[in-house]
Design a protein around this motif. Structure first.
Motif, PDB file in Angstrom:
ATOM      1  N   UNK A   1      76.377   0.438 -21.246  1.00  0.00           N
ATOM      2  CA  UNK A   1      75.429   0.918 -20.252  1.00  0.00           C
ATOM      3  C   UNK A   1      74.082   1.280 -20.834  1.00  0.00           C
ATOM      4  N   UNK A   2      73.779   0.774 -22.033  1.00  0.00           N
ATOM      5  CA  UNK A   2      72.513   1.060 -22.696  1.00  0.00           C
ATOM      6  C   UNK A   2      71.773  -0.230 -23.007  1.00  0.00           C
ATOM      7  N   UNK A   3      70.467  -0.226 -22.786  1.00  0.00           N
ATOM      8  CA  UNK A   3      69.680  -1.419 -23.016  1.00  0.00           C
ATOM      9  C   UNK A   3      69.652  -1.801 -24.484  1.00  0.00           C
ATOM     10  N   UNK A   4      69.730  -3.102 -24.713  1.00  0.00           N
ATOM     11  CA  UNK A   4      69.553  -3.668 -26.047  1.00  0.00           C
ATOM     12  C   UNK A   4      68.477  -4.734 -25.940  1.00  0.00           C
ATOM     13  N   UNK A   5      67.547  -4.733 -26.884  1.00  0.00           N
ATOM     14  CA  UNK A   5      66.424  -5.661 -26.809  1.00  0.00           C
ATOM     15  C   UNK A   5      66.131  -6.239 -28.188  1.00  0.00           C
ATOM     16  N   UNK A   6      65.948  -7.550 -28.240  1.00  0.00           N
ATOM     17  CA  UNK A   6      65.539  -8.226 -29.467  1.00  0.00           C
ATOM     18  C   UNK A   6      64.013  -8.171 -29.506  1.00  0.00           C
ATOM     19  N   UNK A   7      63.494  -7.039 -29.936  1.00  0.00           N
ATOM     20  CA  UNK A   7      62.082  -6.723 -29.772  1.00  0.00           C
ATOM     21  C   UNK A   7      61.128  -7.734 -30.350  1.00  0.00           C
ATOM     22  N   UNK A   8      61.365  -8.173 -31.574  1.00  0.00           N
ATOM     23  CA  UNK A   8      60.427  -9.093 -32.205  1.00  0.00           C
ATOM     24  C   UNK A   8      60.383 -10.433 -31.479  1.00  0.00           C
ATOM     25  N   UNK A   9      61.537 -10.925 -31.052  1.00  0.00           N
ATOM     26  CA  UNK A   9      61.579 -12.220 -30.364  1.00  0.00           C
ATOM     27  C   UNK A   9      60.933 -12.132 -28.982  1.00  0.00           C
ATOM     28  N   UNK A  10      61.147 -11.024 -28.288  1.00  0.00           N
ATOM     29  CA  UNK A  10      60.517 -10.844 -26.982  1.00  0.00           C
ATOM     30  C   UNK A  10      59.001 -10.727 -27.139  1.00  0.00           C
ATOM     31  N   UNK A  11      58.561 -10.002 -28.144  1.00  0.00           N
ATOM     32  CA  UNK A  11      57.133  -9.852 -28.395  1.00  0.00           C
ATOM     33  C   UNK A  11      56.490 -11.216 -28.635  1.00  0.00           C
ATOM     34  N   UNK A  12      57.119 -12.023 -29.470  1.00  0.00           N
ATOM     35  CA  UNK A  12      56.550 -13.329 -29.795  1.00  0.00           C
ATOM     36  C   UNK A  12      56.491 -14.219 -28.553  1.00  0.00           C
ATOM     37  N   UNK A  13      57.531 -14.172 -27.744  1.00  0.00           N
ATOM     38  CA  UNK A  13      57.568 -14.963 -26.510  1.00  0.00           C
ATOM     39  C   UNK A  13      56.455 -14.533 -25.565  1.00  0.00           C
ATOM     40  N   UNK A  14      56.316 -13.243 -25.338  1.00  0.00           N
ATOM     41  CA  UNK A  14      55.326 -12.751 -24.371  1.00  0.00           C
ATOM     42  C   UNK A  14      53.902 -12.975 -24.851  1.00  0.00           C
ATOM     43  N   UNK A  15      53.658 -12.769 -26.133  1.00  0.00           N
ATOM     44  CA  UNK A  15      52.301 -12.846 -26.657  1.00  0.00           C
ATOM     45  C   UNK A  15      51.828 -14.275 -26.874  1.00  0.00           C
ATOM     46  N   UNK A  16      52.752 -15.218 -27.014  1.00  0.00           N
ATOM     47  CA  UNK A  16      52.360 -16.574 -27.382  1.00  0.00           C
ATOM     48  C   UNK A  16      52.739 -17.656 -26.385  1.00  0.00           C
ATOM     49  N   UNK A  17      53.800 -17.465 -25.612  1.00  0.00           N
ATOM     50  CA  UNK A  17      54.320 -18.551 -24.789  1.00  0.00           C
ATOM     51  C   UNK A  17      53.915 -18.493 -23.331  1.00  0.00           C
ATOM     52  N   UNK A  18      53.286 -17.408 -22.897  1.00  0.00           N
ATOM     53  CA  UNK A  18      53.066 -17.216 -21.465  1.00  0.00           C
ATOM     54  C   UNK A  18      51.670 -17.596 -20.981  1.00  0.00           C
ATOM     55  N   UNK A  19      50.857 -18.136 -21.868  1.00  0.00           N
ATOM     56  CA  UNK A  19      49.494 -18.503 -21.471  1.00  0.00           C
ATOM     57  C   UNK A  19      49.441 -19.442 -20.259  1.00  0.00           C
ATOM     58  N   UNK A  20      50.343 -20.430 -20.135  1.00  0.00           N
ATOM     59  CA  UNK A  20      50.263 -21.310 -18.959  1.00  0.00           C
ATOM     60  C   UNK A  20      50.408 -20.570 -17.628  1.00  0.00           C
TER      61      UNK A  20
END
Length: 334
Positions: A219-238
């Motif tokens: 019942x606790x969030x787990x996040x792959x922080x570095x991978x999410x950061x890279x995805x959001x900062x680099x892949x979402x431009x379109x």
């Protein structure tokens, strides 16, 4: 959220689905409202719980303080206050609302849904349903509200995003505890002769769904922080490009950019991509933390309250998060 990502491969570009408007009536945001819990938690307190230094939190996330809900502040009760505030801002009454959409990923149980409870508390004679697209939930719900109004299915839609993320993160987890927080904000969507909400550019990448999860066992969030950061900062431009194109607007013509308040470095990276020097950029995360679906409308309301945007200004809203989901649209400030 850890952000040392130099060793990570650049993620592939996302696929953007765009739905163009048909030449029917438009929809607009007629009013905005928000509820920010009263308890302010600074980095010293959050750092002590997570076993890190206060400066470590600010350097890696941009968060300086955040709001935690009190025992009586539930997802529904915060949504009610935000909805009431949006109605008041629009000088509208509950009878004008025939649909309530609650965007949330932190309801305490799957049934009953929260939107129906919000409608009842506000005395709205409305249909009510919940929408869970995590941190892009408000953008998804706003797109649905826009479509309902333009199609003539609804004449007044109250869109509220409310989160109690502190119920789902462990304070001692340095990757989530110091970042996530609570709050609610909403918008009243009404018909308009001219469009005030432009077509949405959205999509999802379920192949990466395991990057942000809440396992049933803990019942606790787990996040792959570095991978999410890279995805959001680099892949979402379109997504940014598509939303502007669908609105028939150039980034330089925008008055403000309101992305999901996940991490200040992500906010700044996306703002830099827009390359609009005079653009007002929402950085509400510094004082509110990451409030998931509530972060975009909270940040929008804060920009308007500060006077950085005024009625009619074109603003780009952009949500992204667990799922992985993403959605963006240009709106005109109410």
């Amino acid at each position: 959220m850890e952000t040392h990502v130099d060793e990570l491969p650049t993620p592939r570009r996302v696929v953007v689905n765009a739905i163009r408007h048909s030449p029917r009536q438009g929809a607009r945001i007629a009013g905005l409202g928000a509820h920010r819990p009263g308890r302010v938690v600074g980095n010293d307190e959050a750092a002590a719980a997570a076993g890190v230094d206060a400066q470590w939190i600010e350097q890696r996330t941009g968060v300086r303080e955040r709001r935690y809900a009190g025992q009586a502040e539930t997802v529904v009760s915060m949504a009610v206050e935000a909805g009431r505030s949006a109605l008041r801002d629009a000088a509208a009454n509950a009878a004008e609302v025939d649909t309530v959409i609650l965007a949330s990923c932190s309801m305490p149980s799957p049934m009953p849904n929260g939107a129906a409870q919000v409608a009842a508390a506000l005395a709205c004679p409305a249909a009510g349903f919940d929408l869970n697209a995590a941190c892009s939930g408000f953008n998804h719900a706003l797109a649905v509200a826009d479509a309902l109004v333009r199609a003539g299915t609804a004449s007044g839609v109250l869109v509220v995003a409310a989160e109690r993320m502190t119920d789902w993160v462990a304070p001692e987890d340095r990757n989530t505890g110091p970042i996530f927080a609570d709050g609610a904000a909403g918008a009243l969507v009404l018909p308009s002769s001219e469009p005030g909400i432009f077509p949405v550019a959205w999509g999802s990448d379920g192949a990466k769904a395991d990057l942000i999860v809440i396992p049933g066992a803990t019942g606790r969030m787990e996040i792959a922080g570095r991978r999410v950061f890279r995805w959001a900062a680099n892949a979402l431009a379109p997504v940014v490009d598509a939303a502007c194109e669908l609105a028939g607007i150039k980034p330089r013509d925008l008055k403000a950019f309101v992305p999901h308040q996940a991490n200040l470095r992500i906010v700044d990276a996306l703002a830099q991509y827009l390359d609009a020097p005079r653009l007002a950029v929402a950085r509400d995360i510094t004082g509110s933390g990451n409030t998931c679906a509530a972060s975009v409308p909270l940040a929008l309301q804060a920009l308007r309250r500060s006077g950085e945007i005024t009625c009619g200004d074109p603003v780009l809203l952009f949500g992204f998060g667990a799922g992985l989901t993403y959605a963006a649209q240009v709106v005109r400030c109410p």
